[in-house]
Design a protein around this motif. Structure first.
Motif, mmCIF file in Angstrom:
data_model
loop_
_atom_site.group_PDB
_atom_site.id
_atom_site.type_symbol
_atom_site.label_atom_id
_atom_site.label_comp_id
_atom_site.label_asym_id
_atom_site.label_seq_id
_atom_site.Cartn_x
_atom_site.Cartn_y
_atom_site.Cartn_z
ATOM 1 N N ILE A 1 -0.469 -5.280 -3.427
ATOM 2 C CA ILE A 1 -1.857 -4.847 -4.099
ATOM 3 C C ILE A 1 -2.936 -5.884 -3.970
ATOM 4 O O ILE A 1 -4.090 -5.603 -3.797
ATOM 5 C CB ILE A 1 -1.693 -4.259 -5.736
ATOM 6 N N GLN A 2 -2.132 -7.036 -4.421
ATOM 7 C CA GLN A 2 -3.096 -8.148 -4.506
ATOM 8 C C GLN A 2 -3.763 -8.408 -2.977
ATOM 9 O O GLN A 2 -4.869 -8.839 -2.986
ATOM 10 C CB GLN A 2 -2.430 -9.265 -5.063
ATOM 11 N N HIS B 1 -6.372 -5.965 -2.424
ATOM 12 C CA HIS B 1 -7.694 -6.110 -3.060
ATOM 13 C C HIS B 1 -8.353 -7.552 -2.517
ATOM 14 O O HIS B 1 -9.665 -7.316 -2.204
ATOM 15 C CB HIS B 1 -7.362 -6.551 -4.661
ATOM 16 N N ASP B 2 -7.580 -8.214 -2.016
ATOM 17 C CA ASP B 2 -8.415 -9.492 -1.414
ATOM 18 C C ASP B 2 -9.068 -9.153 0.058
ATOM 19 O O ASP B 2 -10.155 -9.778 0.413
ATOM 20 C CB ASP B 2 -7.191 -10.517 -1.061
ATOM 21 N N THR C 1 -9.149 -0.187 0.276
ATOM 22 C CA THR C 1 -9.355 0.743 -0.764
ATOM 23 C C THR C 1 -8.396 1.901 -1.046
ATOM 24 O O THR C 1 -8.368 2.465 -2.230
ATOM 25 C CB THR C 1 -10.885 1.594 -0.669
ATOM 26 N N ALA D 1 -1.799 -2.119 -11.507
ATOM 27 C CA ALA D 1 -2.454 -3.137 -10.834
ATOM 28 C C ALA D 1 -3.498 -2.304 -9.759
ATOM 29 O O ALA D 1 -4.692 -2.681 -9.429
ATOM 30 C CB ALA D 1 -1.622 -4.059 -9.809
ATOM 31 N N ALA D 2 -2.989 -1.361 -9.299
ATOM 32 C CA ALA D 2 -3.911 -0.469 -8.120
ATOM 33 C C ALA D 2 -4.916 0.052 -8.922
ATOM 34 O O ALA D 2 -6.194 0.170 -8.373
ATOM 35 C CB ALA D 2 -3.065 0.454 -7.548
ATOM 36 N N ALA E 1 -6.361 -0.796 -11.687
ATOM 37 C CA ALA E 1 -7.226 -2.107 -11.969
ATOM 38 C C ALA E 1 -8.144 -2.723 -10.916
ATOM 39 O O ALA E 1 -9.394 -2.885 -11.245
ATOM 40 C CB ALA E 1 -6.538 -3.217 -12.668
ATOM 41 N N ALA E 2 -7.700 -2.363 -9.734
ATOM 42 C CA ALA E 2 -8.412 -2.827 -8.420
ATOM 43 C C ALA E 2 -9.220 -1.757 -7.979
ATOM 44 O O ALA E 2 -9.834 -1.738 -6.747
ATOM 45 C CB ALA E 2 -7.596 -3.327 -7.410
ATOM 46 N N ASN E 3 -9.089 -0.345 -8.465
ATOM 47 C CA ASN E 3 -9.689 0.697 -7.952
ATOM 48 C C ASN E 3 -9.227 1.136 -6.419
ATOM 49 O O ASN E 3 -9.843 1.591 -5.764
ATOM 50 C CB ASN E 3 -11.183 0.679 -8.073
ATOM 51 N N ILE E 4 -7.817 0.967 -6.273
ATOM 52 C CA ILE E 4 -7.318 1.170 -5.391
ATOM 53 C C ILE E 4 -6.318 2.695 -5.351
ATOM 54 O O ILE E 4 -5.694 2.596 -6.203
ATOM 55 C CB ILE E 4 -6.173 0.281 -4.528
#
Length: 277
Positions: free
Chosen positions: A230-231, A234-235, A239, A259-260, A262-265
């Motif tokens: 997920i990180q 995000h980097d 999406t 985590a996804a 939070a990252a809008n994934i």
């Protein structure tokens, strides 16, 4: 049951060890020096499990250690980078050399499948690597707070054909697409590196499709995602992620979904069936 844990890198071996001990199994760990995390020593001590460190390619020593401890069933958990076979990263012993000599090709299924046969011939049955972690297998449907939008769904449908094809050829299990074009295809480098490369090539808005192989052998090379995935997404500006339900491990469980979110994934679990491959 006396269980052997053949450990590569990542959190997968730690989770298998925790689950095995929680279910009352005695565990002998054989950890690969080039891949497994050194923190396995502390985990082994905490659980009262013996741990042995060997180099990649020492198949005979691995089997001897497991046999000495009376192991009858073993689990392979954690990644071992396939590239090391070609980069001088291993020094194979005579048993492993004999395995390599019999292979028609050195793809993952062929190589690890041959190792599994050698283990069985010596009284050690290789188990389904997810057998102790069934609650961590991805469910079907939308897994995150946000589902994929129409463009992301279109990219998924496009990507499935490509990902299923390369998985069927045992090349890789992940493709990254954007606007109905293939941006990057996984081979030996692994999922995270494919996502990084796709971000460099196409920028934000890429989508990741990770699939199981047709007839996925659950003893090894099972699709896995974790917080690092997920990180990395995000980097890279990715999406959305599609994974195969019932065949993909979410190593960090609900933390991956959090985590996804939070990252809008968006993450979806595609209903998996060999009949669709």
């Amino acid at each position: 049951m006396k269980l052997g844990l053949i450990a590569g890198n990542g959190r997968f071996p730690f989770l298998v060890l925790d689950a095995a001990r929680a279910q009352g199994h005695d565990v002998t760990i054989v950890a690969t020096k080039e891949e497994a995390f050194p923190e396995l020593n502390d985990a082994a001590a905490r659980h009262g499990s013996s741990i042995h460190w060997i180099s990649l390619g020492q198949l005979g020593k691995c089997i001897a250690l497991l046999q000495r401890d009376g192991v009858t069933h073993a689990v392979m958990a954690g990644q071992v980078k396939h590239t090391k076979i070609f980069s001088g990263g291993i020094v194979p012993d005579m048993l492993f050399l004999s395995v390599l000599a019999r292979l028609a090709s050195r793809n993952t299924d062929g190589l690890i499948g041959a190792v599994a046969t050698v283990l069985r011939d010596r009284g050690i049955e290789l188990m389904d690597s997810t057998a102790l972690l069934k609650p961590l297998l991805a469910k079907s449907g939308v897994l995150t707070g946000r589902g994929p939008d129409a463009d992301e769904r279109n990219d998924f449908e496009f990507g499935y054909r490509m990902a299923d094809a390369i998985a069927g050829l045992d090349i890789g299990q992940t493709v990254v697409v954007k606007q109905l074009a293939v941006v990057a295809v996984e081979a030996m480098e692994g999922t995270d590196q494919v996502i990084v490369r796709a971000g460099h090539l196409a920028g934000a808005g890429v989508r990741v499709v990770k699939v199981a192989k047709p007839g996925q052998d659950m003893r090894f090379d099972v699709p896995v995602i974790g917080l690092a995935t997920i990180q990395t997404m995000h980097d890279a500006g990715a999406t959305a992620l599609s994974i195969d339900a019932g065949r993909t491990l979410l190593l960090d469980g609900e933390a991956v979904i959090a985590a996804a979110n939070a990252a809008n994934i968006a993450i979806v679990g595609r209903p998996w069936s060999d009949s669709t491959k």
